[in-house]
Structures are given as structure tokens and as C-alpha cells.
Scaffold this active site. Structure first.
Site, mmCIF file in Angstrom:
data_model
loop_
_atom_site.group_PDB
_atom_site.id
_atom_site.type_symbol
_atom_site.label_atom_id
_atom_site.label_comp_id
_atom_site.label_asym_id
_atom_site.label_seq_id
_atom_site.Cartn_x
_atom_site.Cartn_y
_atom_site.Cartn_z
ATOM 1 C CG HIS A 220 -0.324 7.515 -26.883
ATOM 2 N ND1 HIS A 220 -0.651 6.989 -28.109
ATOM 3 C CD2 HIS A 220 -1.172 6.978 -25.988
ATOM 4 C CE1 HIS A 220 -1.669 6.144 -27.962
ATOM 5 N NE2 HIS A 220 -2.004 6.130 -26.684
ATOM 6 C CB SER A 446 -14.069 50.195 -19.703
ATOM 7 O OG SER A 446 -13.142 49.722 -18.771
ATOM 8 N N GLY A 511 -20.768 49.065 -7.987
ATOM 9 C CA GLY A 511 -19.553 48.282 -8.152
ATOM 10 C C GLY A 511 -18.648 48.381 -6.958
ATOM 11 C CB THR A 519 -12.208 52.232 -9.773
ATOM 12 O OG1 THR A 519 -12.793 53.445 -9.281
ATOM 13 C CG2 THR A 519 -12.469 51.095 -8.783
ATOM 14 C CG MET A 520 -13.292 54.163 -14.071
ATOM 15 S SD MET A 520 -14.082 53.480 -15.556
ATOM 16 C CE MET A 520 -13.950 54.816 -16.697
#
Length: 596
Positions: A220, A446, A511, A519-520
Site C-alpha cells: 500500500h 537501420s 518504407g 529519413t537517412m
């Protein structure tokens, strides 16, 4: 006041029980009371009935343990409050009228529970019912327990199971009472918490500093025995077990090498399953190191304290009979349905599949020397390790915050690979080997993307030499990245069927990734465009590479102002993406490290 997902604060205990019963056809509510009973009450005629209960907020305790082979019924109070005498008495009357051959109340050792269940017991006895009460106190926290005695916590669930199996087998009230009292005496529990809990509508019951954990607190939020700096999981478990078995502790559990125990690793409510698994493994290792056999291990949420981020460990000394009772079948929804057997860290592993040896292809083109390759790769790895925190911070805007960790794993994998063997000097073999390392070790999206890129680039370089081939390799890598997941999407919609426009969550291309989608790929594409200059007669490779790095860095910075069209970031409102894309930043940094 912490946020809670409830309908009303005042009705949360009733709503929780109503939801449980609605989803479980083997349970029924007792009209007018916060009591849950087995649906098949007639099946207990001539058998001992088992009742338990206490305050709400400890779910799945106690209603989750109602069922054949465990409890006949439970009485719930409001959150962290004992149930009333009237409701306990109503539950006793219900099972008595169903023909129970005796009734056992299993009560945790808290003053309110003892008083309310005890008073109901006296009134039921006055009505002629054969009722007994077992009070469970399994807390190992206090070296010198006070007048109230040891608190009843998660070990109570094991008592439910032992008593339930005995009752289902037709044991008498005398026998059940005797055996559960004996089991309760060889059982101990200790809790550890990283955070407080809070009753709906109220502030947290206590505060813990960011770097603190508390040992021995109650379910409790009652104070424990000490606060200490946060320890790694293995050290925390070691501390807990040492405290539980310390002979100077009056509430300790006496275990010696060769002892056999049931272990319960209990989530106090807010610990992640990942952390719980780590704690469970550490507990098994620690007990094995002490020569203790873990006959059974139960891992999960058994008796919680609302959202408290913590764990408790319960140990019960067992013989063959107790193990059989623990293994006995039950329909209680909260009891784990696991394969019966001991817990051990020494399980034999499945042998890894053998991989056919690869044939090394001859390379006609001359590549950089091995020493230069090692120097360049070491710069790349150092750059990624130094950027770990920065990449994680950038990635938190998209929700997961692991980009830095993933690239650090890649760097560490490459460093380990270089220590194990000299890297190939030939460009195609070098890129192919790096692709294998990243595909096997990096993880995340990645890892796959870098692996695809390097594999395709290596294939493009094979059998070719000269500066222009690097522009071709860059283009081949980018094309492979875009084409590969397009193929994966098409595999879900074969025979040329287009993905339905009403399902925007299914991308039509890899994707959803294309230049401009944040994005990359933005950094890679910009660098590739600059590398096309290598195809011009008389181009200076170093100047072209420097221009490619500058283009990649500018493209990475430009992602700050783009709306994400792919990856996890595409689920985030563009107004919340105020930093450049971490993947694009990482790519630019890698290219920069190659140039240095």
C-alpha cells in the site's frame, strides 16, 4: 494528482470487478456486495469453501484467483481499504448455503482485514457455520516486527493455491488449515520499489528521488526498511535475497544449500516485462549460486500496488507434496498456465545451425591498404560512439529514442570484428563483410538498411575499379534500399494488386521512403548526387568526396523543416519534429569520418 484511466474515482473498485466478471464466464458477482464467487457454486457441496479478499488496487489479487482449484470467492474493499463485515458475512452465507463442508478464510495480516474478516467469522459461527481463519504474514522486511506482526503480501497467493488444490482434492477443513499454516511458516516475501503509487484521485503516498530505490515497502506504499541508491538488477536481487535470509533478521527465511523452493517474481504494477525478466533471471542465478534448487518459478503480476514500479520476491520451502499442490490444475484466470518443471540458468541451448562456408571471389581491382581501412573504420566507429547521446536525443522526437544506441551497437560490432581479423583491403569484399556484420549485429531498421545498401554497393564494385565506380556503387545501394521493401510490400499484395488507397498505413514504396521524406535516404541521396561528378574526366576524387559530405550535412540539416513521410516519425505531427532526422545526421557523420 497522477492521471488514472478510470470512469469515476468513487466507482473504480466496482467497475474493475464488473469488468473482470463480464470477461470471465466462470465468475459471478454477489448482488448488493463487492463479492466475486465461482459460477459453479453447486460444485462445492460437500467440499471446503475458500474465501479471501482485502482492499482493491492489488489486481489480479484477489478476484483473479477465484476458480476451480483455487478460491471459491473473494470480498473486495475500496482501493487499499478492507472490505466491510457485512460483505464478508454475505460471502460466508452464500457458500454455506451452497452446501460447503466448512469454510476457510485466508486473510493477509493487516489490522483492517483481521478485524473485518474476524468479526464476520464470529457472526457466522453464531449462525452455526463451521468457519476458520488463517492469517498470512510473509513479509521479511523488518528485523524486529512490531506488535502487528509481519505484513501479508504476495506469498498469500501461494497459500490460495495450496489450499485450493487441497479443497479440490476433497481434503477436510482440519487438514487444509493445518497444511496451509505449515506452508505459511516456511515462506517469505520482500519488495523493492523504484516509484510510489497513488490511489485514484490522490497524490502519491510517498516520494523517491530519481536515483533512489526503497527496500521492504508494503503493498500500500507503507515505508520499507531502507532507501538506497538505484542498483543494477543483479545487485538489487542479491541485496533482497541476502536480507531475506539474514539470520539476524527475526523475520528471515532459513534456507540452506540443497533446499528446494518455489520462487515468485511479482510485478508490483508498473515494472516493464523486460525488467521483470531480467530480475527473474538474476533471482534464479543468485539462488543457484547459494545451492538452492528452484522447483518452480512463477513470473508475472500476482499481487500489485496499483502502478508502483517495483518487484517482490517470494520464496516458499517445498517438499514433493507442496510442489504437487502448486502444479495442480486450476481455472483461476490469474494463475499462470506454464509447463511444470524446475527453473535453472543451466538449460542446454539449441545448437546454432551450421552455415555453409562462403567461396571468396577473386578481386582484380586494387583497394586501400588494410592499415588505412582500419584507420578509417576506427574513425567511423569513434564518431558514432561519440554521437550516441545526440542521436538518441534527436530520435526521442519520433517516440523511441534508440537511434544512438543502435548505431553504437554497430560501431562496437565493427570494432570487435576488426579485432578478430584484419579487414579485407579490396573494396567489394570490405563492403560485403561490413554488410554481414551489420545485418547480424546492428538490429533495428537501420541495420537492415545499411546491410542492403552495402551489399548492393559491394556487388556493383565487384570486378571494377576507378573513381567513377563509387558513384555507381552509391546509386546501386540506394536503389536496393528502395526496391527491397517495395518487394516486401508487393508480397503482401501479389499478382500486381495495388495496395488499397483506403489503407494509407501500407506504403506503396519502400518504407514510404524517398528523398524529401525526412529519413537517412535524404543524406544518402544528396551525397550520391554529388558523387556523380566522379564520372567527369579529370575530377578530383577528394574534392568530390568533400562536396558529397557537405551535401549530406546540408541535407541532414534540411530534414529539420521536412514533414516525415516514412518511418516511425511519420506517425508524429510535423509541428513536434523540431530537430533534424537522426538517421540522416548519422549518415552525414559517417561520410564525414571517412573523409577526415
Amino acid at each position: 494528482v497522477p492521471k488514472k484511466l478510470v470512469t469515476t474515482v468513487s466507482g473504480c473498485a466496482d467497475d474493475a470487478l464488473a469488468g473482470l466478471v463480464a470477461c470471465n464466464p466462470g465468475l459471478r458477482l454477489l448482488q448488493g456486495h463487492r463479492v466475486v464467487l465461482r459460477d459453479d457454486l453447486l460444485a462445492i457441496r460437500g467440499r471446503v469453501a475458500l474465501l479471501s479478499g482485502g482492499g482493491s488496487g492489488h489486481e489480479p489479487a484477489h478476484a483473479g484467483y477465484v476458480g476451480k482449484g483455487m478460491l471459491t470467492g473473494v470480498v473486495a474493499g475500496a482501493v487499499f481499504a478492507s472490505p466491510s463485515v457485512g460483505s464478508v458475512l454475505a460471502a460466508i452465507r452464500a457458500v454455506a448455503q451452497a452446501g460447503a463442508a466448512g469454510i476457510l478464510l485466508i486473510v493477509k495480516n493487516y489490522t483492517g482485514d483481521r478485524l473485518n474478516f474476524g468479526m464476520a467469522l464470529e457472526r457466522a459461527r453464531a449462525e452455526g457455520a463451521d468457519v476458520r481463519m488463517v492469517v498470512v504474514g510473509d513479509d521479511c522486511a523488518f528485523a524486529k516486527p512490531g506488535k502487528a506482526g509481519r505484513r501479508g503480501i504476495c506469498g498469500t497467493v501461494l497459500i490460495h493455491k495450496v489450499a485450493g488444490a487441497l479443497a479440490e482434492a476433497g481434503a477436510s477443513l482440519d487438514e487444509i488449515e493445518k497444511k496451509v499454516m505449515a506452508a505459511a511458516k516456511v515462506m517469505g516475501t520482500l519488495g523493492l520499489s523504484l516509484s510510489p503509487c497513488s490511489i485514484p484521485g490522490s497524490k502519491p503516498s510517498f516520494q523517491l528521488a530519481e536515483d533512489e530505490m526503497e527496500l521492504g515497502l508494503g503493498i500500500h506504499g507503507e515505508a520499507g526498511v531502507r532507501r538506497m541508491k538505484v542498483l543494477p538488477a543483479d545487485k538489487a536481487v542479491e541485496t533482497m535475497l541476502k536480507h531475506m535470509m539474514d539470520p539476524s533478521n527475526a523475520s528471515h527465511l532459513s534456507l540452506t544449500p540443497g533446499s528446494s523452493v518455489v520462487l515468485v517474481v511479482n510485478n508490483l504494477g508498473g515494472l516493464s516485462c523486460l525488467e521483470l525478466g531480467i530480475v527473474a533471471g538474476a533471482a534464479v542465478r543468485c539462488l543457484e549460486n547459494r545451492g538452492i534448487r528452484i522447483a518452480r518459478a512463477l513470473v508475472g503480476s500476482f499481487m500489485t500496488a496499483l502502478e508502483m514500479a517495483g518487484v517482490s520476491l517470494t520464496l516458499m520451502l517445498v517438499d514433493e507434496e507442496l510442489v504437487r499442490l502448486i502444479d495442480a490444475k486450476t481455472t483461476a484466470m490469474a494463475w499462470p498456465n506454464i509447463v511444470a518443471g524446475p527453473a535453472t540458468t543451466q538449460r542446454e541451448q539449441v545448437p546454432a545451425p551450421t552455415e555453409a562456408p562462403r567461396e571468396l571471389q577473386d578481386e582484380t581491382g586494387a583497394g586501400p591498404g588494410t592499415t588505412r581501412v582500419q584507420r578509417v573504420l576506427q574513425r567511423v566507429c569513434s564518431t558514432l560512439l561519440d554521437m550516441q547521446d545526440k542521436l538518441n536525443e534527436l530520435d526521442r522526437g519520433a517516440g523511441d529514442g534508440d537511434c544512438g544506441h543502435t548505431h553504437a551497437w554497430a560501431a562496437q560490432a565493427i570494432q570487435a570484428w576488426m579485432r578478430s581479423r584484419p579487414p579485407p583491403a579490396a573494396p567489394a569484399q570490405l563492403l560485403s563483410a561490413l554488410a554481414d556484420v551489420l545485418l547480424e549485429q546492428m538490429g533495428g531498421s537501420s541495420g537492415v538498411l545499411y546491410g542492403l545498401f552495402l551489399t548492393a554497393a559491394a556487388q556493383s564494385l565487384r570486378g571494377h575499379s576507378g573513381s567513377p565506380v563509387w558513384a555507381d556503387a552509391m546509386d546501386a545501394g540506394i536503389e536496393a534500399m528502395q526496391r527491397s521493401v517495395l518487394g516486401a510490400v508487393e508480397s503482401q499484395f501479389p499478382l500486381g494488386i495495388q495496395t488499397p488507397p483506403e489503407f494509407p498505413c501500407i506504403p506503396h514504396r519502400y518504407g514510404g521512403a524517398a528523398p524529401g521524406d525526412r529519413t537517412m535516404l535524404d543524406s544518402l541521396f544528396a551525397a550520391a548526387q554529388a558523387l556523380h561528378s566522379l564520372r567527369s574526366p579529370g575530377a578530383d576524387p577528394l574534392q568530390v568526396l568533400a562536396a558529397a559530405v557537405q551535401s549530406a550535412e546540408a541535407a541532414a540539416e534540411a530534414t529539420r523543416h521536412m514533414e516525415a513521410g516514412a518511418g516511425r516519425a511519420s506517425y508524429i505531427r510535423s509541428s513536434r519534429l523540431e530537430q533534424p532526422d537522426p538517421g540522416a545526421v548519422a549518415v552525414a557523420a559517417v561520410l564525414g569520418a571517412v573523409l577526415e
